[in-house]
Design a protein around this motif. Structure first.
Motif, PDB file in Angstrom:
ATOM      1  N   LYS A   1       0.832  -1.213   0.000  1.00 22.94           N
ATOM      2  CA  LYS A   1       0.000   0.000   0.000  1.00 22.94           C
ATOM      3  C   LYS A   1       0.864   1.260   0.000  1.00 22.94           C
ATOM      4  O   LYS A   1       0.583   2.222  -0.726  1.00 22.94           O
ATOM      5  CB  LYS A   1      -0.927   0.010   1.227  1.00 22.94           C
TER       6      LYS A   1
ATOM      7  N   VAL B   1       2.333   1.652  -3.454  1.00 20.94           N
ATOM      8  CA  VAL B   1       1.308   2.131  -4.388  1.00 20.94           C
ATOM      9  C   VAL B   1       1.131   3.640  -4.246  1.00 20.94           C
ATOM     10  O   VAL B   1       1.126   4.385  -5.232  1.00 20.94           O
ATOM     11  CB  VAL B   1      -0.038   1.402  -4.147  1.00 20.94           C
TER      12      VAL B   1
ATOM     13  N   GLN C   1       2.160   6.210  -7.172  1.00 22.09           N
ATOM     14  CA  GLN C   1       1.094   7.008  -7.789  1.00 22.09           C
ATOM     15  C   GLN C   1       1.403   8.493  -7.685  1.00 22.09           C
ATOM     16  O   GLN C   1       1.241   9.249  -8.653  1.00 22.09           O
ATOM     17  CB  GLN C   1      -0.247   6.699  -7.118  1.00 22.09           C
TER      18      GLN C   1
ATOM     19  N   VAL D   1      -2.160   3.094 -10.315  1.00 22.32           N
ATOM     20  CA  VAL D   1      -1.342   2.115  -9.592  1.00 22.32           C
ATOM     21  C   VAL D   1      -2.236   1.475  -8.535  1.00 22.32           C
ATOM     22  O   VAL D   1      -2.952   2.178  -7.812  1.00 22.32           O
ATOM     23  CB  VAL D   1      -0.130   2.795  -8.907  1.00 22.32           C
TER      24      VAL D   1
ATOM     25  N   GLU E   1      -2.975  -2.389  -5.958  1.00 16.04           N
ATOM     26  CA  GLU E   1      -2.516  -3.689  -5.470  1.00 16.04           C
ATOM     27  C   GLU E   1      -3.223  -4.818  -6.220  1.00 16.04           C
ATOM     28  O   GLU E   1      -4.350  -4.665  -6.698  1.00 16.04           O
ATOM     29  CB  GLU E   1      -2.818  -3.831  -3.975  1.00 16.04           C
TER      30      GLU E   1
ATOM     31  N   LYS F   1       0.395  -2.782 -11.636  1.00 18.83           N
ATOM     32  CA  LYS F   1      -0.090  -3.589 -10.520  1.00 18.83           C
ATOM     33  C   LYS F   1       1.072  -3.895  -9.576  1.00 18.83           C
ATOM     34  O   LYS F   1       2.169  -4.223 -10.021  1.00 18.83           O
ATOM     35  CB  LYS F   1      -0.687  -4.911 -11.029  1.00 18.83           C
TER      36      LYS F   1
END
Length: 431
Positions: A171, A174, A178, A194, A196, A212
């Protein structure tokens, strides 16, 4: 899909032929067709890595391609004939599209040959071989792999350049990735996302407009920076630029010849942004070396042992070795796609150097116009002038700033003329 409004008859013809190529290649999924399933891995590990994986011609025959290979080859042949019929033999954009049709037919022939010697031979035609030289008299890819290994071994012997700890969960990775990509692509929903994912084997995977991140993977900031420039700024960026093409829609899709250019650009970006590091380079070097081993007759067990001797556990060693033989058999010729990284890096770097030397700086950003191929770059410049290709909308900052890039390449051009062996002898008393 881009609007057809305002296009003249010639542009509409090019667009229609381009769309046919895009449509025809849709079901061809090379990596899905050549990968080995989990059962092969489990069987190999059950035998403690002492028995060749159970992969032969019949194994691939049990995993159909998902399209009619004969019909698909005929479809590309028909498109190629129509390109000549409608655009003529020497039309520049027609020559690019015809080559793409021929490449896709060769890809299909390679996939039909899974599990046979022809698979590896066609792979060499498409992606090259480790024994290929870059230019007459230059070292081969295999030589480059050994040279890099020597440098990396000298670095390893220091013992103080360990990788940073992986302190970011999926997380956090990500969110950070992003945030960084939004600075280049903007925050609109239709640019790059972006998120998970549980369903991927690698730590990360890029699609047309997304990246991903595997939910249980751990990262550090250097990993995120590498993903930003490699997957985001290059792979997704060039896809979005290809999708932004109003006429030459084929630039959104990449045949094997573009893979070398794309991966070369991605590795170059890692290097010039200082996102690469010795462990990453070792991974690329090992891929080149093990492909060369397989070309020279090594089987799966020998490549597996190569990775074990480097300190990798059995699962990672299996995964790395299976990349070499996927599509082939455990004692057959290798699948040479993974040569694209180092081969592409050298070829793209040389291209940019020459563009600077000859004062053709405007050609450098065109590398990002879509899934481009180096041999098409002069034609691509012509197509931009004709209005058939639009310049890239999304460019990494390093390629927006041609002042800095050209200055760096000027120094690089000069340094290439110096003899490092002579310098090493002269510097012996101070280093």
């Amino acid at each position: 899909m881009n609007s057809l409004t305002g296009l003249d008859d010639y542009q509409l013809s090019v667009r229609a032929l381009s769309d046919r190529i895009v449509e025809a290649q849709t079901p061809i999924r090379v990596l899905d067709a050549v990968k080995w399933d989990d059962g092969i891995r489990e069987g190999f590990l059950k035998h403690k890595g002492k028995k060749l994986p159970a992969v032969d011609r019949a194994y691939y025959a049990s995993r159909p391609l998902g399209f009619d290979a004969t019909a698909k080859k005929q479809e590309f042949q028909s498109i190629e004939r129509d390109i000549t019929r409608q655009l003529g033999q020497f039309n520049p954009v027609g020559q690019i599209m015809r080559r793409m049709c021929r490449e896709y037919r060769m890809v299909i022939r390679m996939l039909e040959a899974r599990g046979t010697e022809d698979f590896g031979l066609i792979s060499q035609d498409l992606y090259g071989a480790a024994s290929d030289a870059f230019h007459a008299g230059d070292p081969t890819l295999a030589d480059l792999g050994l040279m890099f290994s020597d440098y990396l071994n000298n670095i390893d012997r220091r013992g103080d350049l360990e990788d940073e700890p992986k302190n970011l969960n999926a997380k956090q990775a990500v969110d950070l990735l992003q945030h960084r990509l939004n600075k280049v692509f903007g925050e609109a929903e239709d640019t790059i996302r972006v998120f998970e994912s549980d369903g991927i084997l690698a730590d990360a995977a890029a699609g047309a407009d997304y990246i991903k991140i595997r939910s249980d993977a751990l990262f550090n900031e250097r990993d995120v920076k590498a993903l930003e420039v490699h997957e985001g700024l290059v792979h997704v960026g060039t896809t979005l630029n290809g999708l932004n093409q109003p006429i030459c829609t084929f630039l959104a899709k990449g045949p094997p010849s573009s893979t070398v250019t794309q991966e070369g650009l991605a590795i170059l970006m890692e290097v010039i942004t200082f996102a690469s590091y010795p462990t990453r380079l070792r991974k690329l070097t090992n891929r080149t070396r093990t492909i060369h081993m397989a070309e020279e007759g090594a089987d799966f067990l020998q490549v597996f042992e190569f990775y074990r001797e480097q300190g990798f556990d059995m699962e990672v060693s299996y995964s790395n070795a299976s990349r070499v033989f996927r599509g082939s058999t455990p004692n057959g010729l290798p699948f040479t796609k993974d040569l694209s990284y180092l081969k592409g890096f050298i070829m793209v770097y040389n291209y940019i150097q020459l563009a600077v030397r000859k004062g053709k700086l405007e050609q450098i950003p065109l590398l990002f116009s879509g899934k481009t191929t180096l041999e098409d770059m002069r034609t691509l410049r012509q197509l931009v002038d004709e209005g058939l290709v639009v310049p890239p909308k999304y460019l990494p900052p390093q390629f927006q700033d041609l002042n800095a890039l050209s200055a760096w390449m000027c120094f690089s051009n000069f340094l290439n003329h110096l003899s490092l062996d002579r310098i090493e002898a002269d510097y012996a008393n101070i280093l």
